[in-house]
Design a protein around this motif. Structure first.
Motif, PDB file in Angstrom:
ATOM      1  N   ALA A 130       0.830  -1.209   0.000  1.00  0.00           N
ATOM      2  CA  ALA A 130       0.000   0.000   0.000  1.00  0.00           C
ATOM      3  C   ALA A 130       0.860   1.254   0.000  1.00  0.00           C
ATOM      4  N   ALA A 131       2.006   1.194   0.663  1.00  0.00           N
ATOM      5  CA  ALA A 131       2.895   2.353   0.739  1.00  0.00           C
ATOM      6  C   ALA A 131       3.767   2.497  -0.497  1.00  0.00           C
ATOM      7  N   GLY A 132       3.693   1.525  -1.427  1.00  0.00           N
ATOM      8  CA  GLY A 132       4.466   1.609  -2.660  1.00  0.00           C
ATOM      9  C   GLY A 132       5.924   1.243  -2.498  1.00  0.00           C
ATOM     10  N   LEU A 133       6.248   0.501  -1.430  1.00  0.00           N
ATOM     11  CA  LEU A 133       7.633   0.104  -1.198  1.00  0.00           C
ATOM     12  C   LEU A 133       7.876  -1.285  -1.785  1.00  0.00           C
ATOM     13  N   ASP A 134       8.658  -1.355  -2.840  1.00  0.00           N
ATOM     14  CA  ASP A 134       9.028  -2.634  -3.457  1.00  0.00           C
ATOM     15  C   ASP A 134       7.805  -3.530  -3.604  1.00  0.00           C
ATOM     16  N   ARG A 135       6.870  -3.051  -4.417  1.00  0.00           N
ATOM     17  CA  ARG A 135       5.616  -3.783  -4.555  1.00  0.00           C
ATOM     18  C   ARG A 135       5.788  -5.185  -5.127  1.00  0.00           C
ATOM     19  N   LEU A 136       6.783  -5.390  -5.967  1.00  0.00           N
ATOM     20  CA  LEU A 136       6.990  -6.718  -6.546  1.00  0.00           C
ATOM     21  C   LEU A 136       7.363  -7.726  -5.461  1.00  0.00           C
ATOM     22  N   ALA A 137       8.243  -7.317  -4.542  1.00  0.00           N
ATOM     23  CA  ALA A 137       8.615  -8.206  -3.441  1.00  0.00           C
ATOM     24  C   ALA A 137       7.422  -8.455  -2.521  1.00  0.00           C
ATOM     25  N   SER A 138       6.615  -7.425  -2.298  1.00  0.00           N
ATOM     26  CA  SER A 138       5.428  -7.587  -1.463  1.00  0.00           C
ATOM     27  C   SER A 138       4.451  -8.569  -2.095  1.00  0.00           C
ATOM     28  N   LEU A 139       4.267  -8.473  -3.415  1.00  0.00           N
ATOM     29  CA  LEU A 139       3.367  -9.397  -4.106  1.00  0.00           C
ATOM     30  C   LEU A 139       3.833 -10.834  -3.978  1.00  0.00           C
ATOM     31  N   GLU A 140       5.136 -11.045  -4.035  1.00  0.00           N
ATOM     32  CA  GLU A 140       5.672 -12.400  -3.907  1.00  0.00           C
ATOM     33  C   GLU A 140       5.276 -13.020  -2.570  1.00  0.00           C
ATOM     34  N   ARG A 141       5.093 -12.189  -1.546  1.00  0.00           N
ATOM     35  CA  ARG A 141       4.738 -12.729  -0.227  1.00  0.00           C
ATOM     36  C   ARG A 141       3.235 -12.855  -0.042  1.00  0.00           C
ATOM     37  N   ILE A 142       2.453 -11.918  -0.571  1.00  0.00           N
ATOM     38  CA  ILE A 142       1.038 -11.865  -0.218  1.00  0.00           C
ATOM     39  C   ILE A 142       0.110 -12.538  -1.209  1.00  0.00           C
ATOM     40  N   TYR A 143       0.602 -12.906  -2.398  1.00  0.00           N
ATOM     41  CA  TYR A 143      -0.340 -13.334  -3.439  1.00  0.00           C
ATOM     42  C   TYR A 143      -1.123 -14.587  -3.037  1.00  0.00           C
ATOM     43  N   ASN A 144      -0.545 -15.407  -2.180  1.00  0.00           N
ATOM     44  CA  ASN A 144      -1.259 -16.624  -1.768  1.00  0.00           C
ATOM     45  C   ASN A 144      -1.309 -16.764  -0.244  1.00  0.00           C
ATOM     46  N   ARG A 145      -1.241 -15.609   0.461  1.00  0.00           N
ATOM     47  CA  ARG A 145      -1.362 -15.594   1.915  1.00  0.00           C
ATOM     48  C   ARG A 145      -2.312 -14.464   2.292  1.00  0.00           C
ATOM     49  N   PRO A 146      -3.590 -14.740   2.582  1.00  0.00           N
ATOM     50  CA  PRO A 146      -4.213 -16.044   2.745  1.00  0.00           C
ATOM     51  C   PRO A 146      -4.229 -16.867   1.453  1.00  0.00           C
ATOM     52  N   SER A 147      -4.417 -18.179   1.618  1.00  0.00           N
ATOM     53  CA  SER A 147      -4.415 -19.067   0.467  1.00  0.00           C
ATOM     54  C   SER A 147      -5.553 -18.739  -0.486  1.00  0.00           C
ATOM     55  N   ARG A 148      -5.181 -18.550  -1.744  1.00  0.00           N
ATOM     56  CA  ARG A 148      -6.172 -18.351  -2.808  1.00  0.00           C
ATOM     57  C   ARG A 148      -6.075 -19.480  -3.834  1.00  0.00           C
ATOM     58  N   TYR A 149      -5.380 -20.535  -3.441  1.00  0.00           N
ATOM     59  CA  TYR A 149      -5.161 -21.699  -4.307  1.00  0.00           C
ATOM     60  C   TYR A 149      -4.419 -21.321  -5.575  1.00  0.00           C
ATOM     61  N   LEU A 150      -3.608 -20.285  -5.470  1.00  0.00           N
ATOM     62  CA  LEU A 150      -2.764 -19.870  -6.584  1.00  0.00           C
ATOM     63  C   LEU A 150      -1.373 -20.474  -6.349  1.00  0.00           C
ATOM     64  N   GLY A 151      -1.239 -21.726  -6.751  1.00  0.00           N
ATOM     65  CA  GLY A 151      -0.027 -22.460  -6.466  1.00  0.00           C
ATOM     66  C   GLY A 151       1.047 -22.310  -7.519  1.00  0.00           C
TER      67      GLY A 151
END
Length: 708
Positions: A382-403
């Motif tokens: 949300a703060a725009g800090l290294d959004r790509l790295a943030s996405l790597e952590r949050i995209y499936n946490r909580p689980s969205r079955y995106l394996g």
């Protein structure tokens, strides 16, 4: 009174220690109160048996609670017992398996996770990996049956581990030798005769399934010698029985009563601290009433500062810390003890805000915990800090079955940079559900982008934890909370503490503050000029000149999950008895609502402390060299064994001090070990290898459970 021990050279103990070390009975129990020289007595017992009684060292088996304790005992006995088996219960179990040609490689935690996942897929189980892994681990650690809902997976995991992979896991190092000796009479008889003396340290914290193994080593002529303090039994959550080393043990060995020796002279603490500690467990059957052995001298600080009163924990800690800083107390003399990691998280935030250097005992900062890093990744996005790295952590946490299949497809089509510029509509997925879940993730990304740096961080945390993201519900449903929980860690409390820490800060302020906390050099091998932050569990067996106890509220200490008149009270006793010269109570809670810890109120009553101590009254005594006076000099207990510099003392403070490889203290007055590695916090299942001097060559030594 100190006098030489018969049959050894220059061995000096007080009368109680001497009687215990030379006990002639076959079944002996030594009740050692806090600070009374438990390790001194145990090491003296080993040297007495070898030097005075002529027992061959290879006939001795000394079982310790931790690898650190084993190393300290080896250091103290030196070459006297170089062929004795001295190590943890898991080291002993591994040695038995190796001797019986059943040794196998040990699966580390990563490998265990892979094998549990294979078992889940093979059985069609629909529960999450984290949930199943936690349930399997707990059942095996306690030596009990698997819960019905994961029993099939558990048995399949064991089949894959043992048959397909040819491995043992950490729990097997107790379970397998126990099963072997129980099922094979010939081998059992051999091991019943193997050791003439079985010596068990920290007997009160030895679990039921560990005693099952040790029982198979006690033959008709084996002498069993146990040492510990039932008043410091704080590991029932790891399988130790509350009765510990008392009646249940007598029933197991059909020896009632054991010959009982008590060592009660406290060489660690000043008189009023001892009075306080005795008051905590007064009237409890597990209590060893201790008396003062050291000279009182001039107090370094008021023994109990009852005036650090603030209704909020962080304010109370800040005020208490301010009192110590104003008194020019060396930071290395101070330990901050809290019941849970959530409490320490608030203390970390205060230290960073004040610029106070600190180290976290055992390694993991509050801000390095998995759930905290997950939630902060949303705020960093949300703060725009290294959004790509943030996405790597949050995209499936909580689980969205995106394996892995979905992620590989994303990367093949342009990856996260394309996702950020074009959104999910620019991608094609092989399954319909992938498209739906990708749209869900994109919706969350869009909402996070709408927040500005001036938005209150607490509102965004609510969106992530309790709103559409639903992180708090997921950690329970998916089993993360159960895997990460231990007796001093609660995921819900950690998340609440994070929200509390956000306070009125904006998104930009809070993200910057947490980044500052993470960058703080809190995990170092040596920490000159730093205070120590530690949970009470990790502080057991150690000591400091000054203990600052925080989180003194009902439902924190005593904790709402525990028994106030059982283990929670013993935890408070452990915390109080770590102090040598001063005990500072950072009181918090609402007295009108009876929120203040009952234990703290009892302490104030016992010590007659009711008022705020003005800073001007705090005077810190210094030694001749300008360093703080640490009390009377140690008295030599043993002649220095060959190859070792210096002996131990009857008044060495008892519970194992951490020392460097050269035998010198490892910082302050006995600082806990500091981790410099990284891994999964709270898992506690990865073995750590080592080597010791055992009776059979080629058998690895102290394999030890890592702490929570």
């Amino acid at each position: 009174m100190e006098r030489p021990m018969s049959g050894t050279s220059d061995l000096r103990l007080d009368d109680e220690q001497r009687a215990a070390a030379m006990a002639p009975e076959r079944f002996v129990r030594v009740r050692a109160g806090a600070g009374t020289g438990k390790t001194t007595c145990l090491a003296a017992r080993v040297r007495y048996l070898v030097q005075a009684q002529g027992v061959p060292p290879r006939d001795l088996c000394v079982v310790t609670f931790s690898k650190r304790a084993a190393e300290e005992i080896k250091r103290r006995v030196g070459t006297t017992a170089i062929d004795a088996q001295i190590g943890t219960i898991h080291s002993l179990g591994y040695r038995i398996l190796q001797f019986e040609r059943m040794g196998r490689p040990i699966a580390d935690d990563r490998k265990r996770g892979t094998l549990v996942l294979r078992a889940i897929k093979a059985t069609g189980c629909r529960d999450s990996l984290t949930y199943v892994k936690a349930k399997i681990g707990r059942a095996r650690a306690f030596g009990v049956a698997y819960p019905a809902n994961i029993a099939e997976v558990g048995y399949e995991y064991e089949r894959i581990l043992h048959d397909d992979e040819g491995l043992w896991d950490f729990d097997d190092l107790v379970l397998q030798p126990t099963a072997l000796l129980a099922s094979d009479p010939g081998r059992h008889q051999k091991w019943l005769r193997r050791y003439a003396h079985l010596i068990v340290d920290e007997a009160q914290d030895t679990s039921t399934c560990q005693w099952d193994l040790l029982e198979h080593l006690v033959g008709a002529s084996t002498q069993l010698y146990i040492v510990g303090d039932p008043g410091q039994s704080i590991y029932t959550w790891r399988g130790a029985t509350q009765d510990g080393m008392l009646e249940s043990l007598e029933t197991r060995f059909d020896q009632a009563p054991f010959a009982t020796y008590t060592i009660s002279r406290n060489y660690r603490s000043r008189g009023q601290i001892i009075t306080t500690a005795n008051r905590v467990l007064h009237g409890k059957k597990e209590h060893v009433n201790v008396s003062q052995a050291r000279e009182e001298g001039t107090p370094i600080l008021p023994i109990v500062v009852g005036g650090t009163w603030e209704r909020l924990l962080r304010h109370s800690f800040e005020r208490s810390l301010g009192l110590l800083m104003a008194a020019k107390v060396p930071p290395t003399d101070v330990v901050v003890l809290g019941r849970t990691h959530a409490v320490l998280g608030e203390c970390e935030a205060v230290c960073v805000g004040l610029g106070v250097p600190y180290v976290v005992a055992g390694g993991f900062s509050f801000y390095d915990r998995a759930e905290i890093k997950d939630v902060m990744a949303y705020l960093e996005y949300a703060a725009g800090l290294d959004r790509l790295a943030s996405l790597e952590r949050i995209y499936n946490r909580p689980s969205r079955y995106l394996g892995r299949v979905w992620l590989d497809s994303l990367q093949a089509q342009g990856g996260w940079p394309k996702w950020e510029t074009s959104g999910p509509s620019a991608f094609r997925w092989s399954q319909r559900y992938m498209s739906e879940r990708a749209d869900e993730l994109w919706s969350i990304c869009c909402q996070l982008r709408r927040y500005s740096h001036d938005t209150r961080a607490a509102g965004i945390l609510h969106y992530v934890l309790n709103g559409p993201v639903g992180y708090r519900n997921w950690v329970h449903k998916d089993g993360l909370a159960e895997q990460e929980e231990s007796e001093d860690n609660d995921v819900d409390e950690n998340l609440d503490s994070l929200v509390e820490g956000a306070g009125t800060r904006t998104l930009g302020e809070f993200v910057a503050f947490v980044d500052q906390c993470r960058r703080h050099p809190k995990r170092v091998e040596t920490a000159a000029g730093s205070i120590t932050l530690s949970t009470i569990h990790r502080a057991k067996g150690l000591e400091w000149p000054i203990v600052l106890l925080v989180g003194l509220e009902e439902d924190i200490l005593p904790h709402h999950r525990g028994e106030p008149e059982g283990e929670e009270r013993r935890l408070y006793y452990v915390a109080v008895s770590r102090a040598r010269d001063a005990l500072v109570l950072a009181l918090s809670g609402d007295p009108e609502a009876h929120d203040v810890s009952r234990y703290a109120l009892e302490t104030l009553e016992a010590t007659n402390q009711r008022h705020i101590i003005p800073v001007a009254e705090l005077e810190y005594e210094e030694g001749d060299d300008g360093s703080p006076d640490s009390g009377p000099p140690a008295v030599a207990l043993l002649s220095a064994p060959e190859g070792h510099a210096g002996g131990s003392a009857a008044g060495d403070g008892g519970d194992d001090r951490v020392r460097g490889a050269d035998g010198t203290p490892g910082g302050g007055a006995g600082h806990p070990e500091r981790s410099v590695g990284s891994g999964s916090p709270g898992d506690g299942l990865a073995p750590a290898g080592g080597a010791d001097h055992g009776s059979e060559p080629g058998i690895p030594g102290d394999v030890e459970h890592t702490d929570d």
